[in-house]
Design a protein around this motif. Structure first.
Motif, PDB file in Angstrom:
ATOM      1  N   VAL A  49       4.805   6.558  44.904  1.00  0.00           N
ATOM      2  CA  VAL A  49       5.548   5.622  43.707  1.00  0.00           C
ATOM      3  C   VAL A  49       5.481   4.280  44.057  1.00  0.00           C
ATOM      4  CG1 VAL A  49       7.853   5.462  42.714  1.00  0.00           C
ATOM      5  CG2 VAL A  49       7.308   7.719  43.575  1.00  0.00           C
ATOM      6  N   GLY A  50       4.878   3.599  43.097  1.00  0.00           N
ATOM      7  CA  GLY A  50       4.764   2.036  43.192  1.00  0.00           C
ATOM      8  C   GLY A  50       4.064   1.681  42.060  1.00  0.00           C
ATOM      9  N   GLU A  51       3.819   0.283  42.062  1.00  0.00           N
ATOM     10  CA  GLU A  51       3.194  -0.144  40.801  1.00  0.00           C
ATOM     11  C   GLU A  51       1.860  -1.268  41.169  1.00  0.00           C
ATOM     12  OE1 GLU A  51       6.313  -2.429  39.110  1.00  0.00           O
ATOM     13  OE2 GLU A  51       6.719  -1.044  37.596  1.00  0.00           O
ATOM     14  N   PHE A  52       1.101  -1.543  40.340  1.00  0.00           N
ATOM     15  CA  PHE A  52       0.110  -2.682  40.688  1.00  0.00           C
ATOM     16  C   PHE A  52       0.462  -3.859  39.926  1.00  0.00           C
ATOM     17  CE2 PHE A  52      -1.890   1.765  40.698  1.00  0.00           C
ATOM     18  CZ  PHE A  52      -2.062   1.924  41.783  1.00  0.00           C
ATOM     19  N   LYS A  53       0.276  -5.017  40.479  1.00  0.00           N
ATOM     20  CA  LYS A  53       0.457  -6.264  39.870  1.00  0.00           C
ATOM     21  C   LYS A  53      -0.608  -7.307  40.461  1.00  0.00           C
ATOM     22  CE  LYS A  53       5.510  -5.675  40.114  1.00  0.00           C
ATOM     23  NZ  LYS A  53       6.831  -6.320  40.472  1.00  0.00           N
ATOM     24  N   ILE A  54      -0.635  -8.175  39.218  1.00  0.00           N
ATOM     25  CA  ILE A  54      -1.672  -9.284  39.406  1.00  0.00           C
ATOM     26  C   ILE A  54      -0.709 -10.349  39.224  1.00  0.00           C
ATOM     27  CG2 ILE A  54      -3.498 -10.595  38.754  1.00  0.00           C
ATOM     28  CD1 ILE A  54      -4.943  -7.940  38.206  1.00  0.00           C
ATOM     29  N   GLU A  55      -0.456 -11.303  40.177  1.00  0.00           N
ATOM     30  CA  GLU A  55       0.273 -12.562  40.285  1.00  0.00           C
ATOM     31  C   GLU A  55       1.661 -12.200  39.511  1.00  0.00           C
ATOM     32  OE1 GLU A  55      -2.268 -15.124  38.039  1.00  0.00           O
ATOM     33  OE2 GLU A  55      -3.714 -15.473  39.806  1.00  0.00           O
ATOM     34  N   GLY A  56       2.115 -11.112  39.962  1.00  0.00           N
ATOM     35  CA  GLY A  56       3.628 -10.800  39.631  1.00  0.00           C
ATOM     36  C   GLY A  56       3.690  -9.991  38.274  1.00  0.00           C
ATOM     37  N   ASN A  57       2.762  -9.809  37.603  1.00  0.00           N
ATOM     38  CA  ASN A  57       2.553  -9.026  36.237  1.00  0.00           C
ATOM     39  C   ASN A  57       2.222  -7.578  36.591  1.00  0.00           C
ATOM     40  OD1 ASN A  57       3.564 -11.525  35.019  1.00  0.00           O
ATOM     41  ND2 ASN A  57       1.367 -12.028  34.904  1.00  0.00           N
ATOM     42  N   THR A  58       3.064  -6.605  36.149  1.00  0.00           N
ATOM     43  CA  THR A  58       2.604  -5.333  36.280  1.00  0.00           C
ATOM     44  C   THR A  58       1.331  -4.955  35.358  1.00  0.00           C
ATOM     45  OG1 THR A  58       4.761  -4.665  36.625  1.00  0.00           O
ATOM     46  CG2 THR A  58       3.254  -2.848  36.075  1.00  0.00           C
ATOM     47  N   ILE A  59       0.072  -4.224  35.910  1.00  0.00           N
ATOM     48  CA  ILE A  59      -1.020  -3.987  35.224  1.00  0.00           C
ATOM     49  C   ILE A  59      -1.124  -2.376  35.097  1.00  0.00           C
ATOM     50  CG2 ILE A  59      -2.180  -6.077  35.793  1.00  0.00           C
ATOM     51  CD1 ILE A  59      -3.652  -3.883  37.838  1.00  0.00           C
ATOM     52  N   ASN A  60      -2.081  -1.845  34.124  1.00  0.00           N
ATOM     53  CA  ASN A  60      -2.388  -0.599  34.273  1.00  0.00           C
ATOM     54  C   ASN A  60      -3.873  -0.360  34.891  1.00  0.00           C
ATOM     55  OD1 ASN A  60      -0.219   0.439  32.497  1.00  0.00           O
ATOM     56  ND2 ASN A  60      -0.944  -0.673  30.736  1.00  0.00           N
TER      57      ASN A  60
END
Ligand SMILES: Nc1ncnc2c1ncn2[C@@H]1O[C@H](COP(=O)(O)OP(=O)(O)OP(=O)(O)O)[C@@H](O)[C@H]1O
Ligand SMILES: [Ca+2]
Length: 894
Positions: free
Chosen positions: A359-370
């Protein structure tokens, strides 16, 4: 009858009445165990109680004593004869008891380090003791396993087995489960068989057990390689030597005592008995045996601190260790990996979520991405799950990795992108593979239809290696030429990740129209398309930091030798306090350019070796040893066996280590923890110093007694101690304090002093001086007490002797406390901090009181009930050796 190797798989399975997928049932295993016996080569040659007694009595000196008893009996001194026999018996039983204790301790250790096997039973794969295998069991084999029984292979993938222990051929042979032979073939050519005690060096496989225990090829060879031979350690050799010298000296003195006695017209029988008792008493023939007991007790103590020592010898060597070379992953770090960074499609992606829970998210420079929004991210996640041999298991306390934590972290990563390992593996099953090994530092799996109508190979591994083997890179939805500019860019990201102490892996793929025929590194792990990097954290073990600090204090160097990237390794080494500057780190490949001579200089400064292959490890140990270092080195893989063998102390991981590594190692860490190596070194030092303590104590007791008897004779005094008193003193009372000294906790500075020189003799000059001083003190104190007895009880020689006897014992019990440390006074180490010694001396003292005060004992030992006045005099003298011992410590430099 057809041999196993000339039968087909089906024949084998039906003949052994077993199933390839579900194995035997537990019930069936039990039945077959009854029938075939346990899968064990070691003879259960437990000595019988009777033979132990015989062994105790076959000691030469004991025989002399028995002879003396018979003579006493013949000349009418039957009381003496009975007492001598009784004391000899007590001594023998004590010996048997102690031997039994040591044996039990060693047995327990053997059990702990005995091999396991992965076996399929009742439909599940489980780890069971190799000794429980029965014909028909299905055994799973992986690189590093030692074959636990004779097997007919039923599955094999790139399986290579080294059969040196059986055939002497050290080059691994390729195995193939699919062949079978009509004609007779020799042992070394039976490709479809795997034999007990040989080792899997590569690949994996499955086999049906066809022979166990003595019914195996190795079992047929009479000269079995016994892993637990009776060994004599250098220390024991030294003590044997010492014992001989002392023995001869004692015999000469005894003859002198006897001769002088005859000249002085003393009674022949009495002189004879005294001379013999003195010899029996003073010859330290039990010393090597006590050493074994103390070593065994020490080994047990190490087990409690998570270190199993397989050889007595290693306990001694451990204490003089000067360098510890350790793996990084899992030993210095926690081996709990979490992917925190991904680099793909030219972008750095942060990954959130801790542990193995997907469980977790992917982020680029703080913004969640798909996942879908980023070029080949999806493919990278698929490779994570497909080129992967581990599994995640959900348990009541969270997710657990079965297999390599690095791979576990990758399954979690894939899960965070909604890719489930199980389902994707069903969709695109693995049709071929090139397994991981730490020389290549990568692995590849082949799958059908991931790209429609194509076969794709997915490779993951060390970035520097993979990047060099890629010619294209997938970026911005296009496949670009992986030129030097792009490579530099990727390497820069790799370096950024590494400097954060992240462990970095690279991913690549290659496509084919059909599955290639001959799969190899050279043709299939080249010319690939680069996909990306992942960076995972593996936090340092907090205990490792303390342990490294402790090593510094103790004058022990610590060196990290890792397969990981230089910057990652250095970052962790720095955090742990092992290295300060990057010049202390070196790449394994740099070793290829320098000679052994140069390496000897290099190893003096380098603290971190990165990207090391197993051959480098061997060279590093050899260079350290050439510099005179006593080297402990860890290793867990098959290829580490050579380095482990070369090291003075080979250390293997109990949890992640392969059988091969465990088999070669001298030390096994049950918790894979660096700190446990340091604990083992500490215990090694303690044990060695304890052995010194009781050698010191026993020798000064013996020499003191000789001094007392010899001087009295020279002074023309009556014999101060009777034969039975001497025997009682030595064979009964002295042994309790001596053994108690063997379990001392160790001097407070035991880990603040530099390692002992391994060539240093057990009897150093200081120690010899100390022994001399103590024996004189004991002898003189007893002589003075004896003289007091002679003048006070001029009418009764028995009374004077009782005074000498009692003061001698009391003095020895008291000075046992002083022997607890060679350097530190009792005020520093505490008077009653060794409770075993307190009980031991108390017990000895109560025995003494028994001899003095129990009426029927008095005529036997020629004693009498001492009064207050006697005790006052005795104590006055008995404290002398203790006080002298304590004062002399003030002159020893710490
Ligand atoms: N399961 C794996 N699949 C692909 N590559 C791997 C795998 N495990 C490790 N590697 C790569 O191979 C390198 C060498 O691995 P190896 O097991 O020899 O050492 P290590 O685990 O990195 O460190 P250490 O020697 O300190 O335990 C690793 O640094 C990593 O880049
Ligand atoms: Ca490793």
């Amino acid at each position: 009858m057809k041999e196993w190797y000339s039968k087909s798989k089906e024949e084998i399975l039906s003949e052994l009445n077993t199933n390839l997928n579900s194995g035997l049932t537990k019930n069936e295993v039990d039945l077959r165990l009854e029938k075939y016996g346990s899968n064990d080569l070691r003879e259960e040659d437990k000595k019988s109680f009777f033979s132990k007694i015989v062994a105790q009595f076959s000691d030469f000196l004991i025989l002399i004593l028995i002879g003396a008893a018979i003579i006493s009996f013949a000349v009418g001194e039957s009381k003496d004869a009975i007492v001598i026999i009784a004391i000899v018996m007590v001594n023998a039983f004590l010996g048997i008891y102690q031997e039994g204790r040591a044996e039990k301790a060693l047995d327990a250790l053997k059990k702990m380090s005995s091999p396991n096997a992965k076996v399929i039973r009742d439909g599940t794969t489980e780890v069971a003791p190799a000794s429980s295998l029965v014909p028909g069991d299905i055994v799973v084999l992986d690189a590093g396993d030692i074959i636990p029984a004779d097997l007919r292979l039923v599955e094999s993938s790139n399986l290579k087995i080294e059969e040196a222990s059986l055939t002497g051929e050290s080059v691994p042979v390729e195995k193939d489960s699919n062949v079978f032979f009509e004609e007779e073939v020799s042992l070394g050519d039976r490709k479809n068989m795997a034999y007990m005690s040989t080792a899997v060096t590569y690949g994996r496989g499955k086999g049906v057990v066809v022979g166990t225990g003595h019914d195996t090829e190795i079992g047929n060879i009479a000269t079995m390689i016994q892993s637990f031979e009776d060994e004599v350690t250098p220390l024991q050799k030294q003590l044997n030597q010492l014992g001989k010298v002392l023995g001869i000296t004692t015999i000469i003195i005894c003859i002198a005592v006897f001769g002088i006695g005859l000249i002085q017209n003393r009674e022949v029988l009495e002189m004879f008995m005294v001379a013999i008792s003195l010899a029996v008493a003073a010859i330290p023939e039990g010393l090597p045996a006590i050493v074994t007991i103390v070593l065994a007790i020490g080994m047990n103590r190490m087990v409690k601190r998570n270190a199993i020592v397989k050889k007595l010898l290693a306990v001694e060597t451990l204490g003089s260790t000067t360098v510890i070379c350790s793996d990084k992953t899992g030993t210095l770090t926690q081996n709990e990996m979490t992917v925190v960074k991904v680099f793909t499609d030219g972008k750095i992606i942060d990954v959130t979520g801790g542990g193995y829970e997907p469980v977790g998210e992917f982020k680029i420079e703080g913004n969640t991405i798909n996942v879908e929004d980023i070029g080949d991210f999806q493919t990278l996640l698929s490779i994570s799950a497909l080129a992967n041999d581990a599994n995640l298991e959900k348990t009541s306390d969270g997710y657990k990795v079965i297999g390599d934590p690095t791979e576990g972290a990758l399954i979690t990563l894939a899960g965070k992108g909604n890719i489930n390992k199980q389902s994707i593996n069903k969709e695109f099953p693995r049709i071929e593979e090139i397994p991981f090994d730490s020389d290549r530092k990568m692995m590849t799996t082949f799958h059908k239809d991931y790209i429609p109508n194509k076969v794709v190979s997915f490779t993951k591994g060390a970035p520097d290696i993979i990047i060099n083997r890629c010619t294209r890179i997938s970026m911005d939805g296009k496949i670009l030429d992986f030129d030097d500019t792009l490579k530099k860019e990727v390497l820069k990201v790799n370096s950024i990740f590494s400097k954060k102490a992240l462990r970095v892996l690279a991913f690549a793929y290659k496509e084919y129209n059909n599955l290639p025929n001959n799969i190899s590194t050279d043709s299939n792990e080249v010319d690939m398309t680069f996909i990306g990097l992942v960076g995972m954290i593996d936090p340092a073990r907090p205990e490792a930091k303390d342990a490294i600090a402790k090593c510094k204090e103790a004058g022990i160097k610590t060196i990290m030798i890792t397969g990981d990237y230089k910057e990652t390794a250095f970052a962790i080494a720095k955090e742990l306090g092992m290295a300060e500057s990057i010049d202390q780190a070196m790449m394994g490949e740099e070793l290829n350019k320098i000679s052994d001579e140069e390496l000897r200089e290099v190893v003096k400064n380098i603290k971190v070796y990165a990207r090391v292959s197993p051959e480098h490890k061997v060279r590093i140990v050899s260079a350290l040893k050439a510099n005179g270092e006593i080297t402990a080195m860890t290793g867990d893989g098959v290829n580490d066996a050579l380095a482990l063998k070369r090291a003075d102390i080979g250390v293997s991981m109990g949890i992640t280590g392969t059988d091969v590594a465990k088999n070669t190692a001298e030390l096994i860490l049950t918790d894979d923890n660096f700190a446990s190596i340091v604990s083992a070194v500490e215990e090694g030092r303690i044990i060695y110093s304890n052995i010194k303590k009781f050698v010191f104590f026993l020798l000064s007791c013996n020499i003191g007694e000789i001094f007392l008897v010899f001087t009295s004779i020279l002074l023309n005094l009556p014999v101060p101690l009777l034969a039975i008193q001497l025997l009682w003193l030595n064979l009964v009372t002295d042994s309790f304090p001596a053994l108690a000294l063997g379990v001392e906790k160790g001097d407070p500075d035991i880990m603040d002093t530099p390692p002992r020189n391994p060539n240093e003799p057990i009897l150093t000059k200081n120690m010899l001086l100390g022994i001399l001083l103590q024996s004189l003190a004991v002898g003189v104190a007893a002589l003075l007490a004896y003289r007091w007895g002679l003048t006070t009880y001029a009418d009764s020689i028995d009374k004077a002797r009782t005074i000498a006897f009692t003061s001698l014992i009391t003095a020895e019990l008291l000075r046992a406390y002083s022997s607890r440390s060679q350097k530190y006074t009792l005020f520093k180490i505490g008077f009653f901090t060794n409770s075993t010694l307190v009980y031991g001396t108390l017990f000895s003292f109560i025995l003494l009181l028994g001899v003095l005060y129990i009426p029927f004992m008095q005529p036997i030992f020629h004693t009498f009930a001492l009064g207050i006045k006697d005790w006052a005099a005795i104590l006055e003298y008995a404290f002398i050796p203790l006080i002298i011992g304590e004062i002399s410590k003030l002159f020893i430099k710490k």
